[in-house]
Scaffold this motif. Structure first.
Motif, PDB file in Angstrom:
ATOM      1  N   ILE A  74     -27.241  18.709   0.967  1.00 23.12           N
ATOM      2  CA  ILE A  74     -27.044  19.120  -0.426  1.00 23.12           C
ATOM      3  C   ILE A  74     -25.802  20.006  -0.520  1.00 23.12           C
ATOM      4  O   ILE A  74     -25.788  21.054  -1.143  1.00 23.12           O
ATOM      5  CB  ILE A  74     -28.296  19.822  -1.003  1.00 23.12           C
ATOM      6  CG1 ILE A  74     -29.582  19.137  -0.537  1.00 23.12           C
ATOM      7  CG2 ILE A  74     -28.242  19.848  -2.524  1.00 23.12           C
ATOM      8  CD1 ILE A  74     -30.850  19.819  -1.010  1.00 23.12           C
ATOM      9  N   ASN A  75     -24.740  19.556   0.163  1.00 23.04           N
ATOM     10  CA  ASN A  75     -23.455  20.281   0.155  1.00 23.04           C
ATOM     11  C   ASN A  75     -23.591  21.723   0.623  1.00 23.04           C
ATOM     12  O   ASN A  75     -22.947  22.632   0.087  1.00 23.04           O
ATOM     13  CB  ASN A  75     -22.819  20.213  -1.235  1.00 23.04           C
ATOM     14  CG  ASN A  75     -22.238  18.846  -1.521  1.00 23.04           C
ATOM     15  OD1 ASN A  75     -21.447  18.329  -0.744  1.00 23.04           O
ATOM     16  ND2 ASN A  75     -22.662  18.242  -2.617  1.00 23.04           N
ATOM     17  N   ALA A  89     -26.248  23.676   0.482  1.00 22.28           N
ATOM     18  CA  ALA A  89     -27.282  24.474  -0.180  1.00 22.28           C
ATOM     19  C   ALA A  89     -28.502  24.644   0.709  1.00 22.28           C
ATOM     20  O   ALA A  89     -29.230  25.643   0.611  1.00 22.28           O
ATOM     21  CB  ALA A  89     -27.683  23.836  -1.508  1.00 22.28           C
ATOM     22  N   GLU A 141     -30.056  28.398  -4.041  1.00 24.96           N
ATOM     23  CA  GLU A 141     -30.450  27.662  -5.233  1.00 24.96           C
ATOM     24  C   GLU A 141     -29.530  27.947  -6.416  1.00 24.96           C
ATOM     25  O   GLU A 141     -28.860  28.986  -6.487  1.00 24.96           O
ATOM     26  CB  GLU A 141     -31.886  28.013  -5.614  1.00 24.96           C
ATOM     27  CG  GLU A 141     -32.070  29.470  -6.018  1.00 24.96           C
ATOM     28  CD  GLU A 141     -33.521  29.816  -6.248  1.00 24.96           C
ATOM     29  OE1 GLU A 141     -34.075  29.419  -7.294  1.00 24.96           O
ATOM     30  OE2 GLU A 141     -34.102  30.485  -5.364  1.00 24.96           O
ATOM     31  N   ILE A 142     -29.495  27.012  -7.348  1.00 24.07           N
ATOM     32  CA  ILE A 142     -28.754  27.184  -8.593  1.00 24.07           C
ATOM     33  C   ILE A 142     -29.594  28.024  -9.550  1.00 24.07           C
ATOM     34  O   ILE A 142     -30.796  27.788  -9.691  1.00 24.07           O
ATOM     35  CB  ILE A 142     -28.464  25.808  -9.225  1.00 24.07           C
ATOM     36  CG1 ILE A 142     -27.503  25.015  -8.355  1.00 24.07           C
ATOM     37  CG2 ILE A 142     -27.904  25.959 -10.644  1.00 24.07           C
ATOM     38  CD1 ILE A 142     -27.278  23.594  -8.837  1.00 24.07           C
ATOM     39  N   MET A 196     -31.561  22.847  -6.318  1.00 22.10           N
ATOM     40  CA  MET A 196     -30.588  22.949  -5.239  1.00 22.10           C
ATOM     41  C   MET A 196     -29.250  22.296  -5.580  1.00 22.10           C
ATOM     42  O   MET A 196     -28.198  22.710  -5.093  1.00 22.10           O
ATOM     43  CB  MET A 196     -31.144  22.292  -3.959  1.00 22.10           C
ATOM     44  CG  MET A 196     -32.545  22.759  -3.575  1.00 22.10           C
ATOM     45  SD  MET A 196     -32.673  24.549  -3.376  1.00 22.10           S
ATOM     46  CE  MET A 196     -31.630  24.800  -1.954  1.00 22.10           C
ATOM     47  N   GLN A 197     -29.303  21.245  -6.436  1.00 17.58           N
ATOM     48  CA  GLN A 197     -28.060  20.538  -6.755  1.00 17.58           C
ATOM     49  C   GLN A 197     -28.214  19.746  -8.045  1.00 17.58           C
ATOM     50  O   GLN A 197     -29.295  19.256  -8.367  1.00 17.58           O
ATOM     51  CB  GLN A 197     -27.685  19.580  -5.622  1.00 17.58           C
ATOM     52  CG  GLN A 197     -26.394  18.802  -5.832  1.00 17.58           C
ATOM     53  CD  GLN A 197     -25.940  18.088  -4.572  1.00 17.58           C
ATOM     54  OE1 GLN A 197     -25.250  18.667  -3.740  1.00 17.58           O
ATOM     55  NE2 GLN A 197     -26.320  16.840  -4.421  1.00 17.58           N
ATOM     56  N   CYS A 219     -21.734  28.689 -10.398  1.00 14.79           N
ATOM     57  CA  CYS A 219     -21.839  27.446  -9.633  1.00 14.79           C
ATOM     58  C   CYS A 219     -20.475  26.970  -9.160  1.00 14.79           C
ATOM     59  O   CYS A 219     -19.441  27.433  -9.626  1.00 14.79           O
ATOM     60  CB  CYS A 219     -22.492  26.352 -10.488  1.00 14.79           C
ATOM     61  SG  CYS A 219     -24.190  26.703 -10.985  1.00 14.79           S
ATOM     62  N   ASP A 246     -20.888  16.814  -7.456  1.00 14.31           N
ATOM     63  CA  ASP A 246     -22.071  17.550  -7.015  1.00 14.31           C
ATOM     64  C   ASP A 246     -21.878  19.026  -7.333  1.00 14.31           C
ATOM     65  O   ASP A 246     -20.904  19.644  -6.887  1.00 14.31           O
ATOM     66  CB  ASP A 246     -22.285  17.393  -5.503  1.00 14.31           C
ATOM     67  CG  ASP A 246     -22.763  16.003  -5.112  1.00 14.31           C
ATOM     68  OD1 ASP A 246     -23.419  15.348  -5.947  1.00 14.31           O
ATOM     69  OD2 ASP A 246     -22.493  15.584  -3.967  1.00 14.31           O
ATOM     70  N   THR A 277     -23.420  22.828  -7.030  1.00 19.57           N
ATOM     71  CA  THR A 277     -24.350  23.681  -6.287  1.00 19.57           C
ATOM     72  C   THR A 277     -24.108  25.140  -6.669  1.00 19.57           C
ATOM     73  O   THR A 277     -23.178  25.456  -7.411  1.00 19.57           O
ATOM     74  CB  THR A 277     -24.151  23.526  -4.762  1.00 19.57           C
ATOM     75  OG1 THR A 277     -22.776  23.781  -4.445  1.00 19.57           O
ATOM     76  CG2 THR A 277     -24.525  22.135  -4.297  1.00 19.57           C
TER      77      THR A 277
END
Length: 263
Positions: free
Chosen positions: A66-67, A69, A82-83, A147-148, A168, A179, A181
């Protein structure tokens, strides 16, 4: 000298043309592992759609997914970012209002809003992801830690939207989508966190990528390698440009740095 090797999936390990890992890359990773180097995946994909690594699963020491994350080794979570919920809600609302597709990645599940069919077209047909039918309802996923976000819009609109969610960051590896994150989550920070956790000198890390979301890890790694099919912007950041994924790029790079013998 032993290295921790970090590999992007799409366009780096896996060919966009065949949707497979080339035999030369499988052989190269097996030899690198036998020579004492560690093998990690560094991808924008969430767990649900990491479906194309069967040929090398037994060689993988850990994951930066997840890049960046979420980073883990076995059952041990090394890093999780987390976002903020308000930012996630803002983007989902914007997608619904402006009618563009979006994939929302929660801590355990994925939701998809696909009003024009572009998510299905690109992920199922171009990227050979055939399990997005396992996605959960949006309201279920938005109750999880997010997460994304993967919205399907232009690069021009991306810049305008990102101004509204300064907490973000965005990493684009496909012209149709990006994407998003948390700002503190990217592949570069992920591989550095993994190196610290394992007690590995960052100078002894090597990152392989082809897309815009690989820029941070190519910069952060001791040696950054761009595939021959990589974006020109990534090639400019890399320490070495190898051949394309379909032209034995992984094999040639590992052989160039003498981490494996000629195969």
């Amino acid at each position: 000298m032993k290295y921790a090797l970090f590999f992007d999936i799409d366009g780096t390990l896996v060919s966009f043309n065949t949707h497979q890992i080339p035999p030369s890359a499988i052989q190269a990773l097996a030899q690198a592992k036998a020579n004492g180097h560690k093998v990690f995946i560094a991808t924008g994909r969430p767990p649900l759609i990491i479906t194309n690594l069967g040929a090398i699963e037994h060689l993988i020491d850990g994951y930066v997914i997840i890049n960046g994350a979420l980073c883990f080794i076995g059952e041990t979570v090394v890093r999780c970012k987390e976002i903020p919920l308000k930012a996630a809600q803002l983007v989902v609302k914007d997608a619904r209002e402006k009618n563009y597709g979006i994939i929302v990645v929660g801590e355990t599940d994925v939701a998809v809003f696909d009003p024009k069919g572009e998510v299905d077209r690109i992920f199922r047909r171009e990227l050979a992801v055939d399990n997005l039918n396992q996605a959960k309802p949006m309201d279920v996923v938005l109750r999880q830690r997010i997460m994304q976000l993967t919205p399907f819009f232009t690069e021009d609109y991306e810049h305008r939207l990102m101004e509204r969610i300064p907490e973000c960051t965005s990493g684009r590896w496909h012209p149709a989508f990006t994407d998003i994150t948390a700002k503190d989550a990217d592949k570069g920070k992920g591989i550095l966190a993994m190196a610290e956790h394992l007690g590995i000198d960052p100078r002894h890390t090597m990152a392989f990528g082809d897309g815009g979301n690989d820029t941070s890890m190519v910069r952060a790694a001791g040696i950054g390698v761009a595939m021959g099919n990589a974006l020109d912007s990534l090639k400019k950041e890399a320490d070495f440009v190898t051949t394309s994924v379909d032209e034995d790029g992984i094999l040639n790079a590992l052989r160039h740095f003498r981490l494996i013998d000629a195969i």
